[in-house]
Every structure is written in structure tokens, then in C-alpha cells.
Design a protein around this motif. Sequence first.
Motif, PDB file in Angstrom:
ATOM      1  N   GLY A 328       0.812  -1.217   0.000  1.00  8.82           N
ATOM      2  CA  GLY A 328       0.000   0.000   0.000  1.00  8.82           C
ATOM      3  C   GLY A 328       0.840   1.258   0.000  1.00  8.82           C
ATOM      4  O   GLY A 328       0.566   2.202  -0.757  1.00  8.82           O
ATOM      5  N   ASN A 329       1.890   1.287   0.823  1.00  8.12           N
ATOM      6  CA  ASN A 329       2.735   2.481   0.926  1.00  8.12           C
ATOM      7  C   ASN A 329       3.477   2.777  -0.377  1.00  8.12           C
ATOM      8  O   ASN A 329       3.530   3.925  -0.830  1.00  8.12           O
ATOM      9  CB  ASN A 329       3.756   2.316   2.064  1.00  8.12           C
ATOM     10  CG  ASN A 329       3.111   2.365   3.431  1.00  8.12           C
ATOM     11  OD1 ASN A 329       2.042   2.944   3.593  1.00  8.12           O
ATOM     12  ND2 ASN A 329       3.741   1.743   4.420  1.00  8.12           N
ATOM     13  N   VAL A 330       4.051   1.740  -0.967  1.00  7.15           N
ATOM     14  CA  VAL A 330       4.791   1.931  -2.221  1.00  7.15           C
ATOM     15  C   VAL A 330       3.851   2.380  -3.334  1.00  7.15           C
ATOM     16  O   VAL A 330       4.173   3.277  -4.128  1.00  7.15           O
ATOM     17  CB  VAL A 330       5.518   0.627  -2.623  1.00  7.15           C
ATOM     18  CG1 VAL A 330       6.092   0.749  -4.036  1.00  7.15           C
ATOM     19  CG2 VAL A 330       6.630   0.318  -1.636  1.00  7.15           C
ATOM     20  N   SER A 335       2.061   6.534  -7.099  1.00  2.88           N
ATOM     21  CA  SER A 335       0.922   7.230  -7.713  1.00  2.88           C
ATOM     22  C   SER A 335       0.935   8.713  -7.378  1.00  2.88           C
ATOM     23  O   SER A 335       0.563   9.538  -8.211  1.00  2.88           O
ATOM     24  CB  SER A 335      -0.399   6.596  -7.257  1.00  2.88           C
ATOM     25  OG  SER A 335      -0.541   6.658  -5.859  1.00  2.88           O
ATOM     26  N   ALA A 336       1.376   9.066  -6.155  1.00  4.30           N
ATOM     27  CA  ALA A 336       1.423  10.477  -5.765  1.00  4.30           C
ATOM     28  C   ALA A 336       2.385  11.260  -6.650  1.00  4.30           C
ATOM     29  O   ALA A 336       2.090  12.391  -7.065  1.00  4.30           O
ATOM     30  CB  ALA A 336       1.831  10.612  -4.297  1.00  4.30           C
ATOM     31  N   ILE A 337       3.534  10.664  -6.976  1.00  4.32           N
ATOM     32  CA  ILE A 337       4.517  11.332  -7.831  1.00  4.32           C
ATOM     33  C   ILE A 337       3.959  11.513  -9.250  1.00  4.32           C
ATOM     34  O   ILE A 337       4.097  12.571  -9.864  1.00  4.32           O
ATOM     35  CB  ILE A 337       5.830  10.523  -7.874  1.00  4.32           C
ATOM     36  CG1 ILE A 337       6.518  10.582  -6.507  1.00  4.32           C
ATOM     37  CG2 ILE A 337       6.767  11.064  -8.956  1.00  4.32           C
ATOM     38  CD1 ILE A 337       7.715   9.663  -6.381  1.00  4.32           C
ATOM     39  N   LEU A 401       5.558  -4.728  -8.060  1.00  8.83           N
ATOM     40  CA  LEU A 401       4.190  -4.723  -8.588  1.00  8.83           C
ATOM     41  C   LEU A 401       3.418  -3.488  -8.127  1.00  8.83           C
ATOM     42  O   LEU A 401       2.727  -2.837  -8.929  1.00  8.83           O
ATOM     43  CB  LEU A 401       3.451  -5.989  -8.137  1.00  8.83           C
ATOM     44  CG  LEU A 401       1.997  -6.103  -8.624  1.00  8.83           C
ATOM     45  CD1 LEU A 401       1.956  -6.197 -10.147  1.00  8.83           C
ATOM     46  CD2 LEU A 401       1.302  -7.303  -7.992  1.00  8.83           C
ATOM     47  N   ALA A 402       3.536  -3.153  -6.840  1.00 12.35           N
ATOM     48  CA  ALA A 402       2.818  -1.990  -6.301  1.00 12.35           C
ATOM     49  C   ALA A 402       3.286  -0.706  -6.969  1.00 12.35           C
ATOM     50  O   ALA A 402       2.484   0.190  -7.261  1.00 12.35           O
ATOM     51  CB  ALA A 402       3.021  -1.899  -4.791  1.00 12.35           C
ATOM     52  N   SER A 403       4.587  -0.631  -7.233  1.00 10.71           N
ATOM     53  CA  SER A 403       5.142   0.550  -7.892  1.00 10.71           C
ATOM     54  C   SER A 403       4.615   0.674  -9.317  1.00 10.71           C
ATOM     55  O   SER A 403       4.267   1.776  -9.772  1.00 10.71           O
ATOM     56  CB  SER A 403       6.672   0.466  -7.900  1.00 10.71           C
ATOM     57  OG  SER A 403       7.233   1.591  -8.517  1.00 10.71           O
ATOM     58  N   LEU A 404       4.527  -0.446 -10.032  1.00  8.86           N
ATOM     59  CA  LEU A 404       4.020  -0.428 -11.404  1.00  8.86           C
ATOM     60  C   LEU A 404       2.538  -0.067 -11.440  1.00  8.86           C
ATOM     61  O   LEU A 404       2.099   0.704 -12.302  1.00  8.86           O
ATOM     62  CB  LEU A 404       4.247  -1.790 -12.067  1.00  8.86           C
ATOM     63  CG  LEU A 404       5.711  -2.170 -12.333  1.00  8.86           C
ATOM     64  CD1 LEU A 404       5.814  -3.577 -12.913  1.00  8.86           C
ATOM     65  CD2 LEU A 404       6.363  -1.171 -13.276  1.00  8.86           C
ATOM     66  N   ILE A 405       1.764  -0.619 -10.507  1.00  9.38           N
ATOM     67  CA  ILE A 405       0.332  -0.292 -10.438  1.00  9.38           C
ATOM     68  C   ILE A 405       0.152   1.192 -10.114  1.00  9.38           C
ATOM     69  O   ILE A 405      -0.664   1.885 -10.719  1.00  9.38           O
ATOM     70  CB  ILE A 405      -0.385  -1.167  -9.381  1.00  9.38           C
ATOM     71  CG1 ILE A 405      -0.432  -2.622  -9.849  1.00  9.38           C
ATOM     72  CG2 ILE A 405      -1.800  -0.650  -9.124  1.00  9.38           C
ATOM     73  CD1 ILE A 405      -1.002  -3.574  -8.824  1.00  9.38           C
ATOM     74  N   GLY A 406       0.946   1.681  -9.150  1.00  9.62           N
ATOM     75  CA  GLY A 406       0.862   3.086  -8.755  1.00  9.62           C
ATOM     76  C   GLY A 406       1.257   4.041  -9.864  1.00  9.62           C
ATOM     77  O   GLY A 406       0.826   5.196  -9.892  1.00  9.62           O
ATOM     78  N   THR A 424      -4.543   7.709  -5.906  1.00 11.23           N
ATOM     79  CA  THR A 424      -3.711   7.861  -4.710  1.00 11.23           C
ATOM     80  C   THR A 424      -4.470   7.508  -3.441  1.00 11.23           C
ATOM     81  O   THR A 424      -3.924   7.600  -2.357  1.00 11.23           O
ATOM     82  CB  THR A 424      -3.186   9.306  -4.581  1.00 11.23           C
ATOM     83  OG1 THR A 424      -4.308  10.191  -4.479  1.00 11.23           O
ATOM     84  CG2 THR A 424      -2.343   9.688  -5.761  1.00 11.23           C
ATOM     85  N   GLY A 425      -5.729   7.123  -3.579  1.00 11.10           N
ATOM     86  CA  GLY A 425      -6.561   6.862  -2.415  1.00 11.10           C
ATOM     87  C   GLY A 425      -6.740   5.391  -2.126  1.00 11.10           C
ATOM     88  O   GLY A 425      -5.884   4.549  -2.432  1.00 11.10           O
ATOM     89  N   PRO A 426      -7.888   5.039  -1.533  1.00  9.89           N
ATOM     90  CA  PRO A 426      -8.164   3.653  -1.131  1.00  9.89           C
ATOM     91  C   PRO A 426      -8.116   2.662  -2.278  1.00  9.89           C
ATOM     92  O   PRO A 426      -7.861   1.479  -2.055  1.00  9.89           O
ATOM     93  CB  PRO A 426      -9.588   3.751  -0.554  1.00  9.89           C
ATOM     94  CG  PRO A 426      -9.726   5.160  -0.112  1.00  9.89           C
ATOM     95  CD  PRO A 426      -8.947   5.965  -1.097  1.00  9.89           C
ATOM     96  N   PHE A 427      -8.379   3.111  -3.510  1.00  6.90           N
ATOM     97  CA  PHE A 427      -8.335   2.211  -4.662  1.00  6.90           C
ATOM     98  C   PHE A 427      -6.976   1.537  -4.768  1.00  6.90           C
ATOM     99  O   PHE A 427      -6.874   0.319  -4.934  1.00  6.90           O
ATOM    100  CB  PHE A 427      -8.646   2.998  -5.936  1.00  6.90           C
ATOM    101  CG  PHE A 427      -8.555   2.173  -7.199  1.00  6.90           C
ATOM    102  CD1 PHE A 427      -9.584   1.334  -7.567  1.00  6.90           C
ATOM    103  CD2 PHE A 427      -7.426   2.246  -8.004  1.00  6.90           C
ATOM    104  CE1 PHE A 427      -9.500   0.574  -8.729  1.00  6.90           C
ATOM    105  CE2 PHE A 427      -7.335   1.489  -9.163  1.00  6.90           C
ATOM    106  CZ  PHE A 427      -8.371   0.653  -9.522  1.00  6.90           C
ATOM    107  N   ILE A 428      -5.907   2.325  -4.678  1.00 12.04           N
ATOM    108  CA  ILE A 428      -4.547   1.792  -4.792  1.00 12.04           C
ATOM    109  C   ILE A 428      -4.189   0.944  -3.573  1.00 12.04           C
ATOM    110  O   ILE A 428      -3.659  -0.164  -3.704  1.00 12.04           O
ATOM    111  CB  ILE A 428      -3.531   2.943  -4.957  1.00 12.04           C
ATOM    112  CG1 ILE A 428      -3.574   3.479  -6.396  1.00 12.04           C
ATOM    113  CG2 ILE A 428      -2.111   2.499  -4.629  1.00 12.04           C
ATOM    114  CD1 ILE A 428      -2.992   2.551  -7.433  1.00 12.04           C
ATOM    115  N   THR A 429      -4.447   1.474  -2.387  1.00 17.14           N
ATOM    116  CA  THR A 429      -4.053   0.747  -1.164  1.00 17.14           C
ATOM    117  C   THR A 429      -4.790  -0.590  -1.056  1.00 17.14           C
ATOM    118  O   THR A 429      -4.195  -1.611  -0.707  1.00 17.14           O
ATOM    119  CB  THR A 429      -4.330   1.600   0.086  1.00 17.14           C
ATOM    120  OG1 THR A 429      -5.692   2.032   0.072  1.00 17.14           O
ATOM    121  CG2 THR A 429      -3.425   2.807   0.124  1.00 17.14           C
ATOM    122  N   THR A 430      -6.082  -0.592  -1.375  1.00 21.64           N
ATOM    123  CA  THR A 430      -6.866  -1.827  -1.271  1.00 21.64           C
ATOM    124  C   THR A 430      -6.405  -2.867  -2.284  1.00 21.64           C
ATOM    125  O   THR A 430      -6.196  -4.046  -1.941  1.00 21.64           O
ATOM    126  CB  THR A 430      -8.363  -1.529  -1.473  1.00 21.64           C
ATOM    127  OG1 THR A 430      -8.800  -0.592  -0.494  1.00 21.64           O
ATOM    128  CG2 THR A 430      -9.185  -2.802  -1.352  1.00 21.64           C
TER     129      THR A 430
END
Length: 450
Positions: A328-330, A335-337, A401-406, A424-430
Motif C-alpha cells: 500500500g505504501n509503495v 501514484s502520488a509522484i 508490482l505496487a510501484s508499477l500499479i501506482g 492515490t486513495g483507497p483504490f490503490i491501497t486496497t
Amino acid sequence: MTFEVTSEFVENLSKLIELKKDSAIKKLFDEVHYADIAEVLDEVNFEEAIYIIKLLDSEKTSEILTELDEDTRLRILDNLSAKEIAEEISEMDTDDAADIIGELSAERQRNVINALEDIEHAADIKELLSYKNNTAGALMAKELVKVYETWTVAGCLRRIRGQAKEVSRVHSIYVVDKKERLVGRLSLKDLIVAKNDQKIADIYISAVDSVNVNEDDEEVAKIMSKYDLEAIPVVDDNNVLLGRITIDDIVDVLKEEADRDYQLAAGLTQDVDSDDSILDLTKARLPWLILALFGGFISVSILGGFGDAMSKFPELFFFTPLIAAMAGNVGVQSSAIIVQGLANDSLRGSLFKRLLKETILSLLNGLILAILLMSAGMLILGFNFNVGLTVAISLISVIILASLIGTFVPIILDKKNIDPALATGPFITTSNDIFGILIYFLIAKLILGF
């Protein structure tokens, strides 16, 4: 000196209102900025706020109304007659007037516009109300200083004095041809030093930035920010000059967009604040909470499918929240960047290059974190090598994987004209929590052989 709304000031003001000391109240607000008076109105009770609005001159209260919270302003307007609102509107620039009238019902809008004594002002407001929200047309003001290229310098100086009286700040002098088409801008310095009999056509600057009346307001904000403009003219499809947009309006657009993105990133589906009703706040929060709940059910189902693995290797269970949290953090970091780059229009290069860069970056970060985690797990917690290797490889895989999705998701959302802040919200973290747990146990199954 900065004005501060203290409890003592509010208490004294309330006493003056109770005693109907109108002259004392007016004197109290003589040297107070209208933005500070708006803060005062938020502190006093509603009846007192109405009393102050009706007491002060429209020249000041018109400015106060533009600074008030929208809900407070609507309550005040509901307690004013159409004629009283018209008196306030007549003191405002057309863009502010259109914004405030636009908050009223259709019937009240007609009544207020009909109550305006200045027919030209009323016509300008009606024109602005006809444009779609969030466009340059809805954002612009009709007040500006324009001159014709056929005028002489002497004639131009006489005429712009009258125009300037209607404009609060003169950022630019625009030059038009006989068909009202924008052809350039006029430097005040060039105007002053030119000879009286010179034609404006001989001294104006043809290079001038402008935006179409149907341009999205966020795009206007990007243009003004990029070229560091204090004002920009608005034209129609035939390049006819219609109005101008000033930097204070753009600041409002940027603030609203930042607030909207922040709330979307936090999992709020509506524009709400802490003072809204419980029902409104619930409707804003609940959709993403339901999504998170279903995401949690999926994660629990995945864990349930690997029950045998956790009975044989119970230490795997302790790393489950760590893997999910890192995913979730990654994802949020990446995504924020990307969202920031999209907002600033600073994202360069192809999607493939962007994903490749994120893969290399996440691999490097993953290796460092995996080594630290594996070392701590084996040396401090005493896990065997295979369990440590499982956690380490899982961590690297999940981070990549999380970095690529983000990175991928906000870019695709932007291409589909969906606000990328959603990513950048719950969609990505979930989603990353689910994928992280799934990858973790699949890798554990491969390495540990259960």
C-alpha cells in the motif's frame, strides 16, 4: 497590523448590536479588511451577521460576501430581498457577481438580475451565467481596458481613463481591430512615451497569450502558471475579445482542485467539510469504505485458502501485515509522484520508459529492504533460511508490482479523462493489499513446498 478575531471583540460587537449602536459598529469596522469582517461574521450568531450585512455600505459588504463560506453566504442571501442582493451585486465585478447569482435558484436569479439598475452590468452577468461551469467563460470578468488599433495615442489616453474606472486592477491594455478581434496588447510605457498623433497600430505588441472561452479552467491555470501571467484575455472561436481572467481567480481554481484531489485521495467522493451534516459526511465517506470492506473480505479469503501453510509455518502469519502495508505504501508513493507530474504537466517520456524506470527504482529499494528484513528475521527472530528467503523475495516482488500499479493506473485514468487523484486513495491501497498478500503466499508455496 494583522487583525485578529478575539472573543473579546465578538462580545463587544454583540453588545453594540444589542444596543443598536449603528454608528459605533460602522466605526469599529472602518479600518478592518473585508476578509477579516467575513471571519467576524462566521463567529457571531446568524441574526447578528444579517444585522451587520444590512448595516454596512454595499461597497464593503459586496466584498465581504465573496469571502464568506458558501453555506454561510447562501443563508445570508436567503434573508435578503432581490433588491438588496442587487445592490450588493452592482458593486461587484461581473465574474464575482455571476458566481454569487449562480448559487441562487433560477427564479431568484431572474428577480435579482431584473432588479439591477445598470442594464449593461446585468447583460454581462447573464452572458457569464450562460457558459458551462469550469470553463474560461464562466471564470472570466467582462471588465477590461481595450483600445482600437486605429486610435491615436491622444485619443487612446482619453478613452482608457474612463474604462479604467470600471476595472479594479489594470494588468494589461488589449488592442482589437474594428471587428473586436484581439490583435495584441499595449505596453503602458510605450503608450506614455509615444507621440500624441501616433497610431496605436504602430506601437502595440502583436504577441499576446489568450484562451478560448470554452477552455477548461484547469488548463487556463496551467497556461497562466507556465507563463507567469497576472491576467489573460478570453476570446471566442473568431478571436473576438470577450473578457479576461485574473490571477486571483486562478488561485481559487488551484485551491479548489487541490482540495478536491486531497479529498479524493483520502477516499471522499464528495466535496465536504467538517461542518457539513452527518448525512452528507456519511455519503461522502461510505462508498470507499465499502470498497475497502470488500477488499478486506478478499484478503481474508486469500488467507483462508492458505490455512495449511500458516499451520506448518506460523511465522509467515507475522509478516502478512508487513507485506500488505509495504504494498500500500509503495503504491501510494508511486501514484502520488505521477499524479503530481500530471497536475503540473511535467510528466515526460513514454509510458514504457516510465514503467521501466519505476521497475529499476523499486527493485533497488526492494533489495535494500529485503536484505534488512531477511537479516532481522534470521538473526533476531531466529527464522530458518527458507522462510527468510520467502519473505525477502515476496517483499521485492510486491514492491515492484505496487510501484508499477501506482504508476500505470493514474496515467491510464488521465488518458480516460478521469481524475488521476483517484489512484492515490483507497483504490490503490486496497488493490495492492490484495495483490501483496496473494503474491506473498504464492511465493511461499513455491519455496516452502506446502
